[in-house]
Design a protein around this motif. Structure first.
Motif, PDB file in Angstrom:
ATOM      1  N   ILE A 130      40.715  28.390 113.851  1.00 37.35           N
ATOM      2  CA  ILE A 130      41.900  28.238 113.001  1.00 37.35           C
ATOM      3  C   ILE A 130      43.112  27.793 113.806  1.00 37.35           C
ATOM      4  O   ILE A 130      43.942  27.008 113.329  1.00 37.35           O
ATOM      5  N   TRP A 131      43.211  28.225 115.062  1.00 38.99           N
ATOM      6  CA  TRP A 131      44.367  27.839 115.881  1.00 38.99           C
ATOM      7  C   TRP A 131      44.299  26.363 116.243  1.00 38.99           C
ATOM      8  O   TRP A 131      45.338  25.681 116.308  1.00 38.99           O
ATOM      9  N   ALA A 132      43.096  25.827 116.461  1.00 40.34           N
ATOM     10  CA  ALA A 132      42.949  24.396 116.720  1.00 40.34           C
ATOM     11  C   ALA A 132      43.230  23.582 115.461  1.00 40.34           C
ATOM     12  O   ALA A 132      43.718  22.449 115.538  1.00 40.34           O
ATOM     13  N   GLN A 133      42.936  24.152 114.306  1.00 40.78           N
ATOM     14  CA  GLN A 133      43.237  23.478 113.049  1.00 40.78           C
ATOM     15  C   GLN A 133      44.743  23.423 112.813  1.00 40.78           C
ATOM     16  O   GLN A 133      45.283  22.403 112.364  1.00 40.78           O
ATOM     17  N   ILE A 134      45.418  24.507 113.143  1.00 41.34           N
ATOM     18  CA  ILE A 134      46.876  24.525 113.003  1.00 41.34           C
ATOM     19  C   ILE A 134      47.510  23.542 113.980  1.00 41.34           C
ATOM     20  O   ILE A 134      48.444  22.804 113.637  1.00 41.34           O
ATOM     21  N   LEU A 142      45.851  25.868 105.492  1.00 40.30           N
ATOM     22  CA  LEU A 142      45.628  26.686 106.687  1.00 40.30           C
ATOM     23  C   LEU A 142      46.412  27.992 106.618  1.00 40.30           C
ATOM     24  O   LEU A 142      45.962  29.024 107.121  1.00 40.30           O
ATOM     25  N   GLY A 143      47.575  27.951 105.991  1.00 40.56           N
ATOM     26  CA  GLY A 143      48.369  29.175 105.858  1.00 40.56           C
ATOM     27  C   GLY A 143      47.639  30.243 105.070  1.00 40.56           C
ATOM     28  O   GLY A 143      47.761  31.438 105.376  1.00 40.56           O
ATOM     29  N   SER A 144      46.874  29.826 104.062  1.00 41.70           N
ATOM     30  CA  SER A 144      46.140  30.815 103.265  1.00 41.70           C
ATOM     31  C   SER A 144      45.044  31.473 104.092  1.00 41.70           C
ATOM     32  O   SER A 144      44.742  32.659 103.918  1.00 41.70           O
ATOM     33  N   VAL A 145      44.441  30.722 105.028  1.00 39.18           N
ATOM     34  CA  VAL A 145      43.405  31.290 105.900  1.00 39.18           C
ATOM     35  C   VAL A 145      44.027  32.331 106.831  1.00 39.18           C
ATOM     36  O   VAL A 145      43.483  33.426 107.024  1.00 39.18           O
ATOM     37  N   THR A 343      42.658  29.939  97.167  1.00 44.95           N
ATOM     38  CA  THR A 343      41.774  31.088  96.962  1.00 44.95           C
ATOM     39  C   THR A 343      40.654  31.119  97.990  1.00 44.95           C
ATOM     40  O   THR A 343      40.360  32.155  98.594  1.00 44.95           O
ATOM     41  N   CYS A 344      40.013  29.966  98.201  1.00 43.45           N
ATOM     42  CA  CYS A 344      38.939  29.906  99.202  1.00 43.45           C
ATOM     43  C   CYS A 344      39.477  30.263 100.582  1.00 43.45           C
ATOM     44  O   CYS A 344      38.835  30.991 101.345  1.00 43.45           O
ATOM     45  N   GLY A 345      40.654  29.737 100.909  1.00 45.58           N
ATOM     46  CA  GLY A 345      41.247  30.020 102.211  1.00 45.58           C
ATOM     47  C   GLY A 345      41.561  31.491 102.394  1.00 45.58           C
ATOM     48  O   GLY A 345      41.253  32.082 103.443  1.00 45.58           O
ATOM     49  N   PHE A 346      42.156  32.102 101.368  1.00 45.91           N
ATOM     50  CA  PHE A 346      42.576  33.501 101.491  1.00 45.91           C
ATOM     51  C   PHE A 346      41.381  34.442 101.522  1.00 45.91           C
ATOM     52  O   PHE A 346      41.275  35.306 102.408  1.00 45.91           O
ATOM     53  N   VAL A 347      40.473  34.291 100.562  1.00 43.44           N
ATOM     54  CA  VAL A 347      39.297  35.172 100.507  1.00 43.44           C
ATOM     55  C   VAL A 347      38.438  34.966 101.753  1.00 43.44           C
ATOM     56  O   VAL A 347      37.965  35.930 102.375  1.00 43.44           O
ATOM     57  N   GLY A 348      38.233  33.706 102.110  1.00 39.92           N
ATOM     58  CA  GLY A 348      37.433  33.415 103.297  1.00 39.92           C
ATOM     59  C   GLY A 348      38.063  33.951 104.566  1.00 39.92           C
ATOM     60  O   GLY A 348      37.375  34.482 105.442  1.00 39.92           O
ATOM     61  N   GLY A 349      39.389  33.827 104.687  1.00 41.05           N
ATOM     62  CA  GLY A 349      40.081  34.356 105.859  1.00 41.05           C
ATOM     63  C   GLY A 349      39.922  35.859 105.992  1.00 41.05           C
ATOM     64  O   GLY A 349      39.740  36.391 107.095  1.00 41.05           O
ATOM     65  N   ALA A 350      39.993  36.563 104.847  1.00 43.60           N
ATOM     66  CA  ALA A 350      39.805  38.017 104.868  1.00 43.60           C
ATOM     67  C   ALA A 350      38.397  38.375 105.312  1.00 43.60           C
ATOM     68  O   ALA A 350      38.188  39.313 106.105  1.00 43.60           O
ATOM     69  N   LEU A 351      37.400  37.616 104.828  1.00 43.03           N
ATOM     70  CA  LEU A 351      36.013  37.873 105.226  1.00 43.03           C
ATOM     71  C   LEU A 351      35.811  37.594 106.711  1.00 43.03           C
ATOM     72  O   LEU A 351      35.074  38.316 107.392  1.00 43.03           O
ATOM     73  N   LEU A 352      36.449  36.523 107.214  1.00 41.72           N
ATOM     74  CA  LEU A 352      36.336  36.181 108.631  1.00 41.72           C
ATOM     75  C   LEU A 352      36.694  37.355 109.519  1.00 41.72           C
ATOM     76  O   LEU A 352      35.949  37.734 110.427  1.00 41.72           O
ATOM     77  N   LEU A 353      37.871  37.918 109.273  1.00 37.06           N
ATOM     78  CA  LEU A 353      38.366  38.954 110.187  1.00 37.06           C
ATOM     79  C   LEU A 353      37.781  40.317 109.898  1.00 37.06           C
ATOM     80  O   LEU A 353      37.516  41.083 110.833  1.00 37.06           O
TER      81      LEU A 353
END
Length: 402
Positions: A130-134, A142-145, A343-353
Motif C-alpha cells: 500500500i505504501w508503494a501504491q501511495i 487508496l485512502g479507503s484501504v 467499500t472494497c478498499g475499506f473492507v479489504g483493508g480491514a481484513l488485511l490488517l
C-alpha cells in the motif's frame, strides 16, 4: 585465509551487537534506504498496481507470483548463508494457536492468512505494498484501504484481550521447523529455493512476463515498451525503464534481508509498523488504552516496529522516484481502476490488517522472512493467504456483496 574469515565474521557480529544496542541514526538510514529500494522495485515490477495483485488471486496474471517467489527464494538463500557463516542463527518463525484445538497449533496462522488473502484480493494490496501504491499515486481509493487498515488494526487491538481469554489463543508453537530431521536444514533450504526458482522458470515459459506487463500499461505506453522488452535489448535494471522483470525485482527484495538481519532493524515485515502507528493514534483518543487495548500498548514501542515505519516512508519515496524516472507511465483502463470502489478498499483493508495480526505477520513477514527460515507456520500462512484470496476471486463480487 581461514583466520581472516574468522576475523571478518567476528567484526560483523560485533557491529551487529553494537547496532542492536544503539539503534541509532545509522540503523534508521539503513531502514530508509532499504525501504526506498523496496518501493522502487515494487513499482518497476508493477506489483504495486492493485489489478496485478487481484488478478494473481484469480490466476489470470502471474506478475506477483514471479516477484514473490524470487524474493522468497533469495531470502531463503540469504538466511541460509548468514546461518552457515555464524552471523545470524536461523530461527524458524513460531506458529500461533487459534485456541480451537483443531488446527494442530497453527490455527491463527492459517485463518489469519486466509483473511489476509481475502483482503489482498479486494484491495489489490498488502500491508507493505500500500505504501508503494501511495508513493506511485497512479490509482484511486487508496485512502479507503489505509482507513480500513487502521480500523482492522484497532478491531484486533481492542478484541485481542477477549480472544486471549480462550485457552490457548495465540500461544506459540515453537517447534515450527519444516526441515525433516533426516534431511536437515541446509538441504531443505536449498531444495525449497530450487523449487521456487523452478516455478519461476515455468511461469516464464508459459506466461512470458513481458506480455503480462503489457496488459497493465496503457496502449500508448505499451507499444514502445513492447519493442524494447520483447526484443530483449533493454538493460534489465535501467532506472528509467517503465518495467523490470518481476523476478529481478524480487531478487533485489530478497537481498534486502542482508541489511535487515545484520542490523537491529530485523527481517522484512510491515504489519507491526501498522500496530505501532495505530497504537499511538489510539492513545491520543483513548486515555484508558492500557485497560481497553493492552495489545496496542505493548506494540507502541520496539526497534523493529519503528524500523518498519521508517521502511514504509522509504517505500513511498522509492515508488515516487521510480515513477519520476520512468516519466509517469499510464496504466491500462482496467488497471487504473484500483480496487474499484471505497467499500472494497475499506473492507479489504480491514481484513488485511486484522488477518495479518491474527496470523502474526503479513505477506513480507511470513511470505518472505518466515518462509526463508523454512517455518511450518509461515508456509501454512501463505497457503491460507492464497486459499482465502482465490476463494473470493472465483466468486462474482455481486455474490459476496462487494
Amino acid at each position: 585465509e581461514e583466520e581472516e574469515e574468522e576475523v571478518v565474521v567476528a567484526l560483523l557480529r560485533a557491529a551487529r551487537r553494537e547496532g542492536a544496542d544503539e539503534g541509532g541514526a545509522m540503523e534508521n538510514l539503513v531502514a530508509l534506504l532499504s525501504g526506498g529500494l523496496f518501493g522502487f522495485a515494487l513499482d518497476k515490477a508493477k506489483t504495486n498496481v492493485p489489478w496485478v495483485v487481484s488478478a494473481q488471486m484469480g490466476m489470470t496474471n502471474f506478475t506477483m507470483m514471479r516477484m514473490f517467489l524470487a524474493a522468497s527464494a533469495t531470502s531463503t538463500a540469504v538466511v541460509l548463508l548468514l546461518d552457515r557463516l555464524g552471523l545470524v542463527a536461523r530461527k524458524p518463525k513460531a506458529g500461533l494457536k487459534l485456541g480451537l484445538g483443531i488446527f494442530g497449533g497453527y490455527g491463527a496462522n492459517f485463518v489469519g492468512g486466509a483473511l489476509l488473502g481475502m483482503g489482498m484480493y479486494l484491495t489489490g494490496s498488502c500491508p507493505g505494498t500500500i505504501w508503494a501504491q501511495i508513493g506511485a499515486n497512479t490509482v484511486p481509493h487508496l485512502g479507503s484501504v489505509v482507513a480500513g487498515g487502521v480500523v482492522g488494526t484497532l478491531i484486533f487491538g481492542y478484541t485481542e484481550r477477549f480472544m486471549r481469554a480462550r485457552k490457548g489463543f495465540h500461544e506459540a508453537t515453537t517447534d515450527s521447523d519444516a526441515s525433516p530431521r533426516w534431511l536437515g536444514y541446509p538441504a531443505s533450504a536449498l531444495l525449497l529455493t530450487g523449487a521456487m526458482v523452478g516455478a519461476i522458470a515455468g511461469f516464464n515459459h508459459f506466461f512470458p512476463w513481458q506480455q503480462e506487463h503489457l496488459a497493465v500499461l496503457a496502449p500508448s505506453t505499451a507499444a514502445p515498451e513492447a519493442a524494447a522488452q520483447l526484443a530483449k535489448d533493454a538493460f534489465p535494471l535501467d532506472p528509467a525503464a517503465t518495467t523490470w522483470d518481476p523476478a529481478l525485482s524480487g531478487l533485489l527484495l530478497g537481498l534486502l534481508q542482508v541489511p535487515g538481519h545484520l542490523t537491529c532493524n530485523g527481517p522484512l515485515g510491515q504489519s507491526s509498523g501498522w500496530v505501532f502507528l495505530t497504537g499511538h493514534l489510539a492513545g491520543l483518543l483513548d486515555k484508558n488504552l492500557d485497560k481497553h487495548a493492552p495489545y496496542l500498548i505493548t506494540h507502541r514501542t520496539g526497534r523493529k516496529s519503528l524500523a518498519q515505519v521508517i521502511i514504509a516512508a522509504g517505500i513511498m519515496g522509492g515508488a515516487a522516484l521510480s515513477q519520476y524516472l520512468s516519466g509517469y507511465p499510464a496504466l491500462s483502463a482496467e488497471a487504473s481502476q484500483g480496487c474499484g470502489d471505497f467499500t472494497c478498499g475499506f473492507v479489504g483493508g480491514a481484513l488485511l490488517l486484522f488477518g495479518s495480526r491474527l496470523g502474526g505477520g503479513c505477506t513480507s513477514g511470513h511470505g518472505l522472512s518466515g518462509m526463508a527460515t523454512v517455518s511450518i507456520a509461515s508456509i501454512l500462512t501463505v497457503v491460507g493467504m492464497f486459499a482465502g484470496g482465490m476463494s473470493l476471486a472465483f466468486f462474482p463480487r455481486s455474490v459476496i456483496g462487494l
